[in-house]
Design a protein around this motif. Structure first.
Motif, short mmCIF file in Angstrom:
data_model
loop_
_atom_site.label_atom_id
_atom_site.label_comp_id
_atom_site.label_asym_id
_atom_site.label_seq_id
_atom_site.Cartn_x
_atom_site.Cartn_y
_atom_site.Cartn_z
N ARG A 87 13.81 3.35 -33.42
CA ARG A 87 12.99 2.94 -32.29
C ARG A 87 12.44 4.20 -31.64
O ARG A 87 13.21 5.04 -31.15
CB ARG A 87 13.82 2.14 -31.28
CG ARG A 87 12.99 1.64 -30.08
CD ARG A 87 13.83 0.83 -29.11
NE ARG A 87 14.33 -0.38 -29.73
CZ ARG A 87 15.61 -0.60 -30.00
NH1 ARG A 87 16.52 0.32 -29.70
NH2 ARG A 87 15.99 -1.73 -30.56
N PRO A 88 11.12 4.38 -31.62
CA PRO A 88 10.54 5.60 -31.04
C PRO A 88 11.04 5.84 -29.62
O PRO A 88 11.02 4.95 -28.78
CB PRO A 88 9.04 5.31 -31.06
CG PRO A 88 8.86 4.33 -32.18
CD PRO A 88 10.09 3.47 -32.15
N VAL A 112 9.91 5.57 -40.00
CA VAL A 112 9.17 4.34 -39.72
C VAL A 112 9.81 3.66 -38.53
O VAL A 112 10.98 3.88 -38.21
CB VAL A 112 9.17 3.39 -40.93
CG1 VAL A 112 8.46 4.01 -42.12
CG2 VAL A 112 10.59 2.97 -41.30
N THR A 113 9.05 2.83 -37.84
CA THR A 113 9.62 2.10 -36.71
C THR A 113 10.46 0.93 -37.22
O THR A 113 10.28 0.45 -38.35
CB THR A 113 8.52 1.56 -35.79
OG1 THR A 113 7.77 0.56 -36.49
CG2 THR A 113 7.60 2.68 -35.33
N ASP A 114 11.38 0.47 -36.38
CA ASP A 114 12.19 -0.69 -36.74
C ASP A 114 11.31 -1.90 -37.07
O ASP A 114 11.59 -2.66 -38.00
CB ASP A 114 13.14 -1.05 -35.58
CG ASP A 114 14.25 -0.03 -35.40
OD1 ASP A 114 14.56 0.68 -36.37
OD2 ASP A 114 14.81 0.04 -34.29
N THR A 115 10.24 -2.07 -36.29
CA THR A 115 9.34 -3.21 -36.51
C THR A 115 8.67 -3.13 -37.87
O THR A 115 8.61 -4.12 -38.62
CB THR A 115 8.28 -3.26 -35.40
OG1 THR A 115 8.92 -3.44 -34.14
CG2 THR A 115 7.30 -4.41 -35.63
N ASP A 116 8.16 -1.94 -38.22
CA ASP A 116 7.50 -1.77 -39.52
C ASP A 116 8.48 -1.99 -40.66
O ASP A 116 8.13 -2.58 -41.70
CB ASP A 116 6.89 -0.37 -39.62
CG ASP A 116 5.63 -0.23 -38.79
OD1 ASP A 116 5.04 -1.26 -38.44
OD2 ASP A 116 5.24 0.91 -38.50
N ALA A 117 9.72 -1.52 -40.49
CA ALA A 117 10.72 -1.67 -41.54
C ALA A 117 11.05 -3.15 -41.77
O ALA A 117 11.14 -3.62 -42.90
CB ALA A 117 11.98 -0.90 -41.17
#
Length: 216
Positions: A87-88, A112-117
């Protein structure tokens, strides 16, 4: 990393992806091995962050080192591809610095962000192909994030966060349940009890029940 039940044929060279999810209290490490025949082997483990003595960024690199060494000892043809989901936040720079110390070949492109992953995995399964938007619910240690994501281009259309539900909330509920059923736990045993409650919480994320072995 735990051994799988089958070992790929040497002629069936695997492509290996090593993924690490960097949470504030738990670091999760996953190894996905895909052979030329399309067979997938999946290994998974977690490392719990001790807030007083452990840095999540360093635990990420420890996970990478342990998993990579295991894969090379187990006959992997080359070092795995690496992706680190996070998480950024203000910890992004220390995390990238730790990754660079571990392997100079790792850069911001490996983050990568958690959302993208999560969206990438859902696309891989094919379960979201028929939907225009996906609602992602991420239950973390300190809170729960809910994001509405455009499945086509990955754009986050809306996002909100609450601390009503979190890993810590679940741990407090488990601790209250244990305390209501058992005599007071000795002070020296509380750290051990807390660690075992954390394990129980993680088991309950995929199981209907869990047991907790306590001192005495």
């Amino acid at each position: 990393m735990p051994h799988t039940n089958t070992r790929p044929d040497p002629a069936d060279r695997p492509a290996t992806t090593l993924g690490v999810s960097a949470g504030s209290e738990v670091v999760c490490c996953a190894v996905l091995t895909t052979t030329d025949t399309g067979r997938e082997v999946f290994d998974y483990r977690t490392l719990t962050v001790d807030g007083l003595r452990a840095d999540p960024a360093e635990l990420v690199t420890t996970s990478l080192a342990l998993a990579t060494d295991h894969l090379l000892r187990d006959g992997a043809a080359e070092r795995p591809r690496v992706g680190v989901a996070h998480r950024p936040s203000s910890r992004t720079r220390p995390l990238l610095a730790a990754l660079r110390r571990h392997d100079h070949a790792l850069t911001a492109d490996n983050l990568v962000t958690d959302t993208d992953a999560a969206l990438c995995w859902l696309r891989h399964t094919g379960e979201v192909a028929r939907f225009g938007h996906v609602l992602l619910v991420d239950v973390g240690a300190s809170g729960t994030s809910v994001s509405l994501v455009d499945q086509t281009d990955g754009t986050v259309r809306a996002s909100t966060r609450t601390d009503v539900m979190s890993g810590r909330v679940v741990e407090r509920a488990l601790a209250a349940t244990v305390e209501s059923r058992l005599p007071t736990v000795h002070m020296l045993d509380r750290a051990l009890v807390a660690a075992r409650l954390t394990t129980a919480k993680e088991q309950l994320s995929s199981a209907e029940s869990s047991s907790v072995d306590l001192p005495g």
